[in-house]
Design an enzyme around this catalytic site. Structure first.
Site, short mmCIF file in Angstrom:
data_model
loop_
_atom_site.label_atom_id
_atom_site.label_comp_id
_atom_site.label_asym_id
_atom_site.label_seq_id
_atom_site.Cartn_x
_atom_site.Cartn_y
_atom_site.Cartn_z
N GLY A 231 -0.87 -1.29 -1.67
CA GLY A 231 0.54 -0.98 -1.83
C GLY A 231 1.19 -1.90 -2.84
N SER A 232 2.49 -2.04 -2.74
CA SER A 232 3.25 -2.83 -3.71
C SER A 232 2.97 -4.32 -3.55
CB SER A 232 4.75 -2.57 -3.56
OG SER A 232 5.23 -3.15 -2.35
N THR A 233 3.19 -5.05 -4.63
CA THR A 233 3.01 -6.50 -4.57
C THR A 233 3.99 -7.14 -3.60
OG1 THR A 233 2.11 -6.62 -6.81
CG2 THR A 233 3.13 -8.62 -5.95
N VAL A 235 5.40 -5.95 -0.80
CA VAL A 235 4.96 -5.78 0.59
C VAL A 235 3.63 -6.50 0.81
CG1 VAL A 235 4.37 -4.13 2.40
CG2 VAL A 235 6.21 -3.60 0.79
N GLY A 236 2.77 -6.49 -0.21
CA GLY A 236 1.50 -7.19 -0.09
C GLY A 236 1.66 -8.67 0.18
N GLU A 253 -4.91 -4.81 -2.33
CA GLU A 253 -4.93 -4.14 -3.64
C GLU A 253 -3.50 -3.76 -3.94
OE1 GLU A 253 -4.53 -1.81 -6.46
OE2 GLU A 253 -5.32 -0.29 -5.09
N CYS A 287 -1.21 2.72 -9.21
CA CYS A 287 -1.27 1.29 -9.48
C CYS A 287 -1.95 0.99 -10.81
CB CYS A 287 -2.00 0.56 -8.35
SG CYS A 287 -3.71 1.08 -8.11
#
Length: 486
Positions: A231-233, A235-236, A253, A287
């Site tokens: 997912g997004s950076t 939220v990551g 990822e 991505c």
């Protein structure tokens, strides 16, 4: 008529314990497409209970029996391509071409997982002590928490569960709130119908407003031994922090700020075709999408003209039309973000070479910008939509510096007719993936997939995916009695 689904726990569909539900809104029609159960923390615990209960039998099941299940799941996924396309169009506005690519790769992810189940897993070590056999063994970890995103839901839903299950773990999957059917329930249905035992894969869907406590409960449970998230950076970072807090390994990822580099000896027409695909496949919501096209100054005018013309001619509109390339973005917030990024860049001096204009509902025109300055938000931010920038360079070293001018490090493409030159340039790029004489968007289930920097850490795919979801044990076996000191 909307689709309705419950949670999947221990092989059965069950309502959320509090009876809550949440709606999925079609991004193209703007009307509800599906209603799904909205789990609470108690439902997450029930899913973990089921996964823990199923772990012993699943981890002990013959690899050949597991392989049969996954081989059948791959075939079922291929057979259900039209169902997958309908779900993806309804939930996220995906075009038919993108949906069918998802099905094809998703099925191959299952096939690769099937192959991995009977592959060698471990090593014989050179022991220091005479008469001792040393072994390195890889064993399943237990329950894995998996988070799957919406943008490539069949691919990434399959990838979220395939390697953990192939390694002998059980899984609790939390699919994206934007695509709970296609990246969650659909994947679970295929595996269940292929013979996956009850409790091995459990799916908890949730209301977007309740995502944080769901994730926190899932990761914090001591029976969950590893985490994987795509997912997004932003939220990551949260997921990675939670995993680290509880000392659990994670595969993350995350986002990219990817470049296609067009050298002065590239075939320009081929470069244009490759760049259009890399930047605008799935309306740029990948991505790996090419946010930036870096072109040698000697060919920049020709490339930019042809590229802008090609982008301006991309078929745009309904995902139900078979030739649509630019369909709706996932929601209105995504459209607003893209519009604002373009406006900010233009206000700071960028030029619109193609597109721009006013969105039609959630469909934003494919847009190409040149001359984007560093103080524009788009210069460093991942667009995740149908917009890319074109910039020029004079030397290969400058091209590498421009490509590396980001905290992300996911993928890059180099377009040239000189492979030796491309290999030298590749060495200078700080990305987990490089495609020579190709663009940035590619995925193969047997390849190590992942990035550097804020694009995450760990690798999916092939043996690397299996290794990410296994524990390594050192085992020695003495074939003679040891003489101990003293």
């Amino acid at each position: 008529m909307t689709v309705s689904r419950e949670l999947m726990i221990n092989g059965k569909e069950v309502a959320a314990s509090a009876g809550r539900t949440t709606e999925v809104i079609s991004p193209y029609t703007g009307v509800p497409y599906a209603t799904v159960a909205a789990a609470g923390t108690e439902d997450v615990t029930a899913a973990i209970d089921a996964a823990q209960g199923a772990f012993g039998e699943w981890s002990a099941l013959s690899p050949f029996a597991k392989r049969t299940i996954f081989t059948k799941a791959a075939a079922l996924l291929d057979e259900r391509a039209e169902q997958a396309a309908e779900l993806m169009a309804g939930e996220i506005g995906a075009t038919r071409g993108w949906a069918h690519f998802n099905v094809s790769l998703g099925a191959n992810i299952f096939r690769e997982a099937a192959a991995a189940m009977t592959a060698p897993r471990g090593d014989v070590l050179a022991a220091e002590q005479e008469g001792v056999l040393g072994l390195s063994l890889r064993e399943p970890m237990g329950v894995v928490a998996a988070f799957a995103p919406w943008n490539a839901p069949i691919i990434l839903g399959a990838r979220a569960v395939a390697a953990p299950l192939a390694a002998g773990n059980t899984v609790v999957l939390k699919p994206s709130e934007s695509a709970p059917l296609s990246c969650g329930m659909f994947i679970a249905d295929v595996l269940r119908d292929a013979g996956l035992p009850a409790g091995v894969l459990n799916v908890v869907t949730n209301d977007p407003a309740y995502a944080a406590p769901i994730a926190e409960t899932l990761i914090a449970d001591p029976r969950v031994r590893a985490v994987n998230f795509t997912g997004s950076t932003d939220v990551g970072r949260i997921i990675g922090t939670l995993a680290a807090k509880h000392l659990k390994p994670a595969v993350l990822e995350l986002g990219g700020k990817n470049s296609v580099i067009v050298l002065d000896d590239a075939d320009i027409d081929y470069a244009v075709s490759a760049a259009v695909f890399g930047a605008f496949a799935n309306s740029g919501q990948i991505c790996m999408s090419a946010d930036r096209i870096l072109v040698h100054e000697s060919v920049a005018a020709e490339f930019t003209r042809k590229f802008a013309d090609a982008v301006a001619g991309l078929p745009t509109g309904s995902p139900d039309e078979p030739h649509t390339v630019i369909g709706p973005l996932v929601n209105h917030s995504a459209v607003q973000k893209i519009s604002w990024l373009i406006m900010d860049a233009v206000d700071r001096g960028a030029t619109v070479a193609a597109g721009g204009g006013v969105p039609q509902g959630n469909v934003h025109p494919a847009t190409v910008l040149t001359g984007v300055p560093k103080d524009a938000v788009l210069y460093y931010s991942e667009a995740f939509g149908p917009v890319c920038t074109v910039a020029t360079f004079t030397t290969d070293e400058q091209a590498a510096a421009l490509a590396n001018d980001t905290e992300n490090g996911l993928t890059a493409g180099i377009l040239t007719e000189n492979t030796a030159r491309a290999l030298r340039l590749m060495r200078q790029l700080r990305t987990g993936i490089v495609h020579i004489n190709d663009q940035t968007v590619a995925d193969e289930p047997n390849a190590p997939f992942g990035g550097f920097g804020t694009s995450g850490y760990g690798r999916f795919g092939g043996r690397w995916g299996i290794e990410a979801f296994t524990n390594t044990r050192w085992v020695t076996m003495a074939t003679v009695h040891t003489t101990f000191p003293g």
